[in-house]
Design an enzyme around this catalytic site. Structure first.
Site, short mmCIF file in Angstrom:
data_model
loop_
_atom_site.label_atom_id
_atom_site.label_comp_id
_atom_site.label_asym_id
_atom_site.label_seq_id
_atom_site.Cartn_x
_atom_site.Cartn_y
_atom_site.Cartn_z
N SER B 100 0.97 4.59 7.05
CA SER B 100 2.54 4.33 7.13
C SER B 100 2.92 6.00 6.85
O SER B 100 2.87 6.34 5.87
CB SER B 100 3.18 3.40 5.95
OG SER B 100 2.58 2.18 6.31
N LYS B 174 7.82 -0.36 10.89
CA LYS B 174 7.37 -0.58 9.63
C LYS B 174 8.42 -0.29 8.40
O LYS B 174 8.54 -0.84 7.40
CB LYS B 174 6.10 0.63 9.28
CG LYS B 174 5.62 0.42 7.96
CD LYS B 174 5.01 -0.86 7.29
CE LYS B 174 4.41 -0.89 6.02
NZ LYS B 174 3.20 -0.43 5.59
#
Lengths: 294, 294
Positions: B100, B174
């Protein structure tokens, strides 16, 4: 028509929700008599084994009276006003208010019912028309444990019942439900707007998030509406601000500050002010677009 | 060890998430070589058919390099810093960054990779350790459609992949995911606090709401933690404020005001300031209790 050993249920308010609920009770073998302000709605249930009563005082035959009237004030009037159902009900019988009413109204009704020797349960539902049709409502019941236990076979015909506390707690749980739905709608709207403005495909983002930690019924149902700009209600924005307003008023009466709910209420009030109250509450995304005009 | 007709995958970062992911790829028949800053983590995968490389430059043998390094800066350094994996990778090979990372970092990496003739996909995941172990991650992929289509058999071994837009869109999805999770946590906390202070049993209220419109993964998982006061992370509050801060910074750069996210960020910052950063993010409820001391 009704055999003597069947539990006799009076059902008040056989509209979009109440109609299929009354049918489920008849299907489950209870002796159901429906009463509605529009008598044809009750009559229409006759083919499904649901009897029709012309007056609320017919409630005297019922061991259990269920109210699914759509408006809180009407519910209060029909159950406790002049010529009210509770005047006819027998001591020891049970009144189950499944309408969504304010917590304070439920508590007051519980006291009034108690004065007439009537057991009282507030048992609002979540799951909407679909849940009513399919008998899969989430039923939030407030009242005495013994009363709710005794109701279990009846309510089981309508969905899944959870005893959440004393009288009023059912309505409080429903309010918590509405608050979560409203906040989740604004949250999904913000996330999809961020995705949209940031250059991703919001429809694909919603799809990608299903099954992960961000998944929710709101992401599935209202998220899809946002992407398709399908704002036919459903849950009109004007009712949404009633719910968030009720929740904030109750919070204030308890001395509680709820920062998210406060913003959520503001967004929905903006939606109603700027686009009218008749769009579905998933239209929160267009209010967010409005305050974020490029 | 590796047959010539197997797709060769280099896997960088075989920690809590990456370890089981590398195993799933080996199980699916790919020739996987793992590289980790702590070599024993990569060596530990040998019994599962995962080879170990001692240096990032081993990436030259790979058709696909996957990064699951936990930190954005480390990911950037290992992939694009001195003696980087991308220096070793062959033109025409594909780099898949599943860490991420900020949207801007992904876009920058995509450009740098392109300059080296390397295809680039940012494909962060949701679903946590459980999803990694079970091969059920939600994978949000940003990049060229042809590249992502070609990766499909590989990513299918790890979970469900959705192409959400161009490079950077995976990271954006995300971020949307994290924002929804954070907001849903604060929302559930507010609703349970209202139920608690209003006199209902919050555990029963949570239970009653499952299956209705208010249902969400957060209500199920984080709601349970709130009721049990189980704040062992999970997702520590200090990482949570990184996510909400990143989302708000991106929103600001796009000229977007997000009223819910703003309050959510404030609640989590309050949580970290008043209770430290190491509690699970579901501890948002204790920060809400703090600002609502009776």
């Amino acid at each position: 028509m009704t055999s003597n050993n069947k539990t006799r249920i009076g059902f008040i308010g056989t509209g979009i929700m109440g109609g299929p609920m009354a049918r489920h009770l008849a299907d489950a073998g209870f002796a159901v008599t429906a009463w509605n302000r529009s008598p044809d709605k009750a009559d229409a249930l006759a083919p499904f084994g649901v009897g029709a009563a012309s007056e609320a005082k017919e409630a005297r035959h019922a061991e259990i009276v269920i109210s699914m009237l759509s408006s809180g004030p009407v519910c209060d009037e029909v159950l406790f006003g002049p010529n009210a159902a509770t005047d006819a009900m027998s001591p020891g019988s049970t009144l189950v208010v499944m309408s969504s009413i304010p917590v304070e109204t439920a508590r007051k009704q519980s006291v009034l019912a108690g004065q007439k020797g009537i057991r009282y349960v507030d048992a609002p539902v979540s799951g909407g028309e679909k849940g009513a049709r399919e008998g899969t409502l989430a039923i939030m019941a407030g009242g005495e444990a013994s009363t709710i236990n005794a109701l279990e076979p009846v309510l089981a015909a309508l969905g899944r019942v959870t005893h959440v506390g004393p009288a009023g707690a059912g309505s409080l749980a429903k309010l918590a439900n509405q608050l979560i739905v409203a906040s989740n709608i604004c949250t999904v709207a913000e996330a999809l707007l961020l995705a949209e403005r940031g250059g991703a495909d919001p429809a694909r983002v919603r799809e990608a998030l299903l099954g992960g930690f961000a998944d929710s019924t709101v992401l599935r149902l209202h998220g899809r509406r946002m992407i398709e700009s399908d704002f036919v209600p459903g849950g009109p924005a004007k009712y949404q601000i009633k719910d968030t307003g009720t929740a904030l008023a109750l919070a204030a009466s308890l001395g509680l500050t709820l920062p998210i709910a406060t913003e959520v209420d503001r967004i929905f009030r903006g939606l109603v002010d700027n686009f009218g109250g008749d769009l579905d509450h998933s239209a929160a995304i267009i209010e967010l677009r409005r305050i974020n005009v490029l």
